[in-house]
Scaffold this active site. Structure first.
Site, short mmCIF file in Angstrom:
data_model
loop_
_atom_site.label_atom_id
_atom_site.label_comp_id
_atom_site.label_asym_id
_atom_site.label_seq_id
_atom_site.Cartn_x
_atom_site.Cartn_y
_atom_site.Cartn_z
CG PHE A 1 16.06 75.67 124.76
CD1 PHE A 1 15.85 74.32 124.56
CD2 PHE A 1 15.66 76.56 123.77
CE1 PHE A 1 15.27 73.84 123.38
CE2 PHE A 1 15.08 76.10 122.59
CZ PHE A 1 14.88 74.75 122.40
CB CYS B 228 12.29 70.05 132.80
SG CYS B 228 11.68 71.68 133.23
CE LYS C 142 6.98 69.25 132.80
NZ LYS C 142 7.20 69.57 131.40
NE ARG D 91 8.23 72.28 140.27
CZ ARG D 91 7.98 73.10 139.25
NH1 ARG D 91 6.94 72.90 138.49
NH2 ARG D 91 8.78 74.12 139.01
#
Ligand code: UGA
Length: 425
Positions: free
Chosen positions: A148, A256, A259, A324
């Site tokens: 996490f 994260c 996706k 990203r």
């Protein structure tokens, strides 16, 4: 001291490897990229992560950390092997497990009997079983131990987690993984592998939903003359809601959330559940990028064709060098496709050259030189202290879209700017 291997030395792998080493274990980190490994062997981090450089030097001098491109060598003596490999979005939205499959098949026959293989990567529910099949070994266990970690503070988050989740059916293997975290003060949650895998997707999807909700409320605030700061201040005091993760912005992004939300929609769909709520969250988030781009268009008089737009920030959030799925890139790319020239300043962004239409500038003021409007798209702290008077002198038209609400609106309006924030006038 347990001998460990970490396969994949990206944001998650490096933070995990260095973190485990700082917890007192002997760790070998492997990666397919020789350039990355040579930077690491010289004692430096190839990515910007708080504390990573110091952690790497400390562990290398203690001789408890090694880096290699030789995966088989890395795992040869390991009691526990962590898979920290990318699980990018596949063509149909589901997670692409090809990296995990390739490495699992590669290492399977080389593992010592009794080794525990840990899935740290975010993988679809049921992946532990699939990885066990790829490993092809009945004397090796697979355990799910999702991370996490927030980029930027990943090493700190590893050493000070809110919880440690270990999922698996083999109790001895679960105990082994739990024991690695003996020096960490955090609740330990044991469960089956499917629950651990589902929990990770639930956590990221819930956080994404929370952000999309607050972005939607911000949009409504603009329409009805309310101020999102007042609304959030009052919302956050309700402990059932909590005051974190309520900052409205240009939409969420990063490596994260995009996706993982899409993968969870696919996982649900594959099991006969239409996750309409999460589909709506994803769509609303895409629309948020569009809304911010349209604010810029509006301030440019209805068209950005032939206009120059200055951007402050390119990374998907502050304190990372990662582009990203950055909202900034999505928004600027929309403006560019409408004919705008893009000048951007970001002190940390890595890989900007993959967007040749972005002119990278040396400073926040330099980016504004001759521009028709300024868009603030990443919340880097330095932006709030740039003088609006200086920016006024640089821009050819005094217009600013503060996509992160980091500027003081009255300071900018007083200088003569047309100002648009998110959720406030
Ligand atoms: C996220 C989760 O926070 C981690 O718990 C998780 O481990 C990680 O994904 C992962 O799956 O590996 P990260 O992608 O580093 O971490 O980024 P966040 O800090 O969660 O931010 C995600 C996006 O939400 C960014 O675009 C950020 O700017 C945006 N955001 C965040 C907001 O717009 N407002 C906020 O209040 C918070």
């Amino acid at each position: 001291m347990t001998k460990l291997a970490v396969i994949g030395s990206g944001y998650v792998g490096l933070s995990t490897g260095v973190g485990l080493c700082l917890l007192g274990h002997a760790v070998t980190c492997a990666d397919i990229d020789p350039q990355k490994i040579s930077i690491l062997n010289s004692g430096e981090s190839p990515i910007a992560e708080d504390g990573l450089n110091e952690g790497i030097s400390q562990c290398l001098s203690a001789n408890t950390l090694a880096f290699t491109t030789d995966v088989i060598n890395a795992i040869s003596e390991a009691e526990v092997v962590f898979l920290c490999l990318p699980t990018p979005q596949g063509d149909d939205g589901s997670a692409d497990l090809s990296h995990i499959e390739a490495v699992s098949r590669q290492i399977g026959s080389h593992l010592q009997a009794g080794t525990v293989v840990v899935n740290k990567s975010t993988v679809p529910v049921g992946s532990s079983v699939v990885v066990a099949e790829w490993l092809g070994r009945t004397d090796v266990s697979v355990v799910s131990n999702p991370e996490f970690l927030r980029q930027g503070t990943a090493l700190h988050d590893f050493l000070h987690p809110t919880r440690i989740v270990v999922g698996g059916d083999n109790e001895e293997a679960v105990d082994k993984v739990v024991s690695l975290y003996a020096a960490v003060d955090a609740p330990i949650l044991r469960m089956n592998a499917a629950s651990a895998e589902a929990l990770k997707y639930a956590a990221n999807s819930f956080l994404a939903t929370k952000l999309t909700f607050i972005n939607a409320i911000a949009d409504i605030c603009e329409l009805v003359g309310a101020d999102i700061f007042d609304v959030v201040g009052g919302l956050g005091l309700d402990p059932r809601i909590g005051d974190q993760f309520l900052n409205p912005g240009p939409g969420w992004g990063g490596s994260c959330f995009p996706k993982d939300t899409r993968a969870l929609v696919k996982i649900a769909e594959g099991n006969g559940y239409d996750f309409a709520l999460l589909r709506g969250v994803i769509q609303t988030n895409d629309e948020q990028y569009e809304r911010i781009a349209l604010k810029v268009v509006e301030l440019c008089g209805g068209s950005v064709n032939g206009k120059t737009i200055a951007s402050w920030g390119l990374t998907f959030k502050a304190n990372t060098d990662d582009l990203r799925d950055s909202p900034a890139i999505a928004i600027l790319s929309t403006l560019h496709s409408m004919g705008a020239r893009i000048r951007a300043y970001d002190s940390a962004a890595r890989g900007v050259e993959q967007y040749p239409w972005i002119e990278r500038c040396e400073s926040a003021l330099d980016a504004c030189d001759g521009a028709d409007a300024l868009a603030v798209l990443t919340e880097w702290p330095e932006f709030s202290s740039v003088s609006p008077q200086e920016v006024f002198k640089k821009l050819s038209h005094p217009a600013v879209v503060d996509g992160r609400n980091v500027l003081n609106p009255s300071n900018w309006k007083d200088v003569g700017f047309e100002y648009r924030g998110v959720g406030r006038a």
